[in-house]
Design an enzyme around this catalytic site. Structure first.
Site, PDB file in Angstrom:
ATOM      1  N   TYR A  33       0.828  -1.202   0.000  1.00 42.41           N
ATOM      2  CA  TYR A  33       0.000   0.000   0.000  1.00 42.41           C
ATOM      3  C   TYR A  33       0.864   1.254   0.000  1.00 42.41           C
ATOM      4  CZ  TYR A  33       1.035   0.917   4.940  1.00 42.41           C
ATOM      5  OH  TYR A  33       1.669   1.206   6.117  1.00 42.41           O
ATOM      6  N   LYS A 148       6.570  -2.154   1.719  1.00 45.67           N
ATOM      7  CA  LYS A 148       5.431  -1.536   2.422  1.00 45.67           C
ATOM      8  C   LYS A 148       4.218  -2.461   2.293  1.00 45.67           C
ATOM      9  CE  LYS A 148       3.312   3.032   2.993  1.00 45.67           C
ATOM     10  NZ  LYS A 148       3.397   3.091   4.449  1.00 45.67           N
ATOM     11  N   GLU A 181      12.844   2.049  13.722  1.00 48.56           N
ATOM     12  CA  GLU A 181      11.969   3.158  13.316  1.00 48.56           C
ATOM     13  C   GLU A 181      10.734   3.134  14.201  1.00 48.56           C
ATOM     14  OE1 GLU A 181      10.345   2.409   9.329  1.00 48.56           O
ATOM     15  OE2 GLU A 181      10.550   0.256   9.708  1.00 48.56           O
ATOM     16  N   LEU A 206      11.408   0.821   6.735  1.00 48.98           N
ATOM     17  CA  LEU A 206      10.735   1.341   5.550  1.00 48.98           C
ATOM     18  C   LEU A 206      11.402   2.677   5.209  1.00 48.98           C
ATOM     19  CD1 LEU A 206       8.301   0.878   3.606  1.00 48.98           C
ATOM     20  CD2 LEU A 206       7.210   2.702   4.892  1.00 48.98           C
TER      21      LEU A 206
HETATM   22  N1  PMP Z   1       8.037   3.497   8.763  1.00 43.35           N
HETATM   23  C1  PMP Z   1       6.889   2.787   8.777  1.00 43.35           C
HETATM   24  C2  PMP Z   1       6.893   1.430   9.401  1.00 43.35           C
HETATM   25  C3  PMP Z   1       5.710   3.321   8.221  1.00 43.35           C
HETATM   26  O1  PMP Z   1       4.574   2.607   8.224  1.00 43.35           O
HETATM   27  C4  PMP Z   1       5.740   4.627   7.685  1.00 43.35           C
HETATM   28  C5  PMP Z   1       4.489   5.259   7.132  1.00 43.35           C
HETATM   29  N2  PMP Z   1       4.038   4.626   6.008  1.00 43.35           N
HETATM   30  C6  PMP Z   1       6.963   5.334   7.679  1.00 43.35           C
HETATM   31  C7  PMP Z   1       8.078   4.729   8.236  1.00 43.35           C
HETATM   32  C8  PMP Z   1       7.056   6.703   7.089  1.00 43.35           C
HETATM   33  O2  PMP Z   1       6.961   6.639   5.685  1.00 43.35           O
HETATM   34  P1  PMP Z   1       6.423   7.857   4.828  1.00 43.35           P
HETATM   35  O3  PMP Z   1       7.287   9.024   5.153  1.00 43.35           O
HETATM   36  O4  PMP Z   1       6.583   7.413   3.424  1.00 43.35           O
HETATM   37  O5  PMP Z   1       5.010   8.074   5.219  1.00 43.35           O
END
Ligand code: PMP
Length: 295
Positions: A33, A148, A181, A206
């Site tokens: 997603y 993701k 994270e 991610l």
């Molecule tokens: N890490 C994880 C595990 C996430 O789910 C997200 C949000 N999708 C992020 C980091 C931040 O990613 P983004 O800046 O692309 O929203």
């Protein structure tokens, strides 16, 4: 207003939008997603999000449901039909519907769902002013966190633990005690010399599109970024801490577990970054993260 969702080729009333009981996303979390922010009617970093989607699909060998160009047309149509000025687009691709069997179907027909929701920026702005609290929890996820996927159960457990502790987010740490994270955010610290430290992109995290946008913004500002893992101890004694995500942009962290960070107020480096973000999303350039997701 009648909200509309796009489900496998059709624009459907949101309340009636549904997927099949044998959708592999539902049964195996065999899907990926993206969440793309919409600010003043414009998608922010849509190219970066589409690049990451393409990467997630290819790592899992899920066929793209349509070309990127066509998908962008659908995304814009969903934003338009739902009259979303400020909010986000949610997009999900699964390996489609097939009789339940762990191995891939021989002729998969990827399923695509896209919807858009308005979201007020009030919570983000108030978090930016006061800062938020985070807790630290063990990272219980699988070894491909760079993809993701909709398989978010450990992330949900971590976020719930944060909520029950009265915190905004849970930062997860690996077996070596190094922060990976947040449950839905990337984690950053500012060291005593004012350098920004964040874990390098690898299978362990991610690679956030906001993380990449921030890197581009910060390079322009001449701030130094060091991509290296940092420990729970370093986090707790950092000069400043913040987190990034598409929905929150950069958010200051003023408390980690029971430790107050700095003077308990958002720090100056973080405030400078938040200002840069605000002017980025309200300006004409919207694709600063493009080309930064590596294969
Ligand atoms: N890490 C994880 C595990 C996430 O789910 C997200 C949000 N999708 C992020 C980091 C931040 O990613 P983004 O800046 O692309 O929203």
């Amino acid at each position: 207003m009648n909200r509309i969702a796009y489900v496998n080729g059709q624009y459907t009333a949101h309340h009636a939008a549904a997927v099949h009981v044998e959708d592999r996303g539902y049964q195996f979390s065999d899907g990926v997603y993206e969440v793309i922010p919409v600010v003043a009617g414009k998608q922010i970093d849509s190219v970066g999000h589409m690049e990451r989607l393409a990467r997630s699909l290819s790592e899992l060998r899920i066929p793209a449901p349509m070309s990127e160009r066509a998908m962008n047309l659908v995304i814009n149509e969903v934003i338009r039909r739902n009259r979303v000025r400020n909010g986000y687009v949610y997009l999900q691709v699964t390996r489609g519907v097939a009789p339940r069997d762990h191995a891939f179907p021989t002729d998969p027909d990827s399923a695509l769902v896209i919807y858009a929701r308005p979201k007020s920026s009030a919570a983000r702005k108030s978090n930016a002013e006061t800062g938020v609290a985070v807790i630290t929890v063990p990272d219980q996820r699988w070894a491909r966190r760079d993809i993701k996927t909709v398989s978010l159960l450990p992330n949900c457990l971590a976020k719930q633990a944060a909520k029950e502790a009265g915190a905004y987010e849970a930062f997860m740490y690996d077996r070596e005690g190094m922060i990976t994270e947040g449950s839905s955010t990337n984690a950053w610290i500012v060291d005593q010399e004012g350098r920004l430290i964040t874990r390098p992109a690898s299978n362990d995290i991610l690679n956030g599109v906001t993380r990449l946008a921030l890197m581009a913004l910060v390079e322009e500002a001449g701030l130094e970024i060091v991509e290296r893992p940092f420990s729970v101890e370093e986090l707790r004694s950092a000069r400043e801490v913040f987190l990034t995500s598409s929905s929150g942009m950069a958010t200051p962290v003023v408390k980690v577990d029971d430790r107050v960070i700095g003077n308990g107020r958002p720090g100056s480096v973080t405030c400078g970054i938040m200002e840069r973000f605000e002017s980025y999303v309200s300006g004409d350039e919207t694709e600063i993260a493009a080309g930064r997701i590596s294969a």
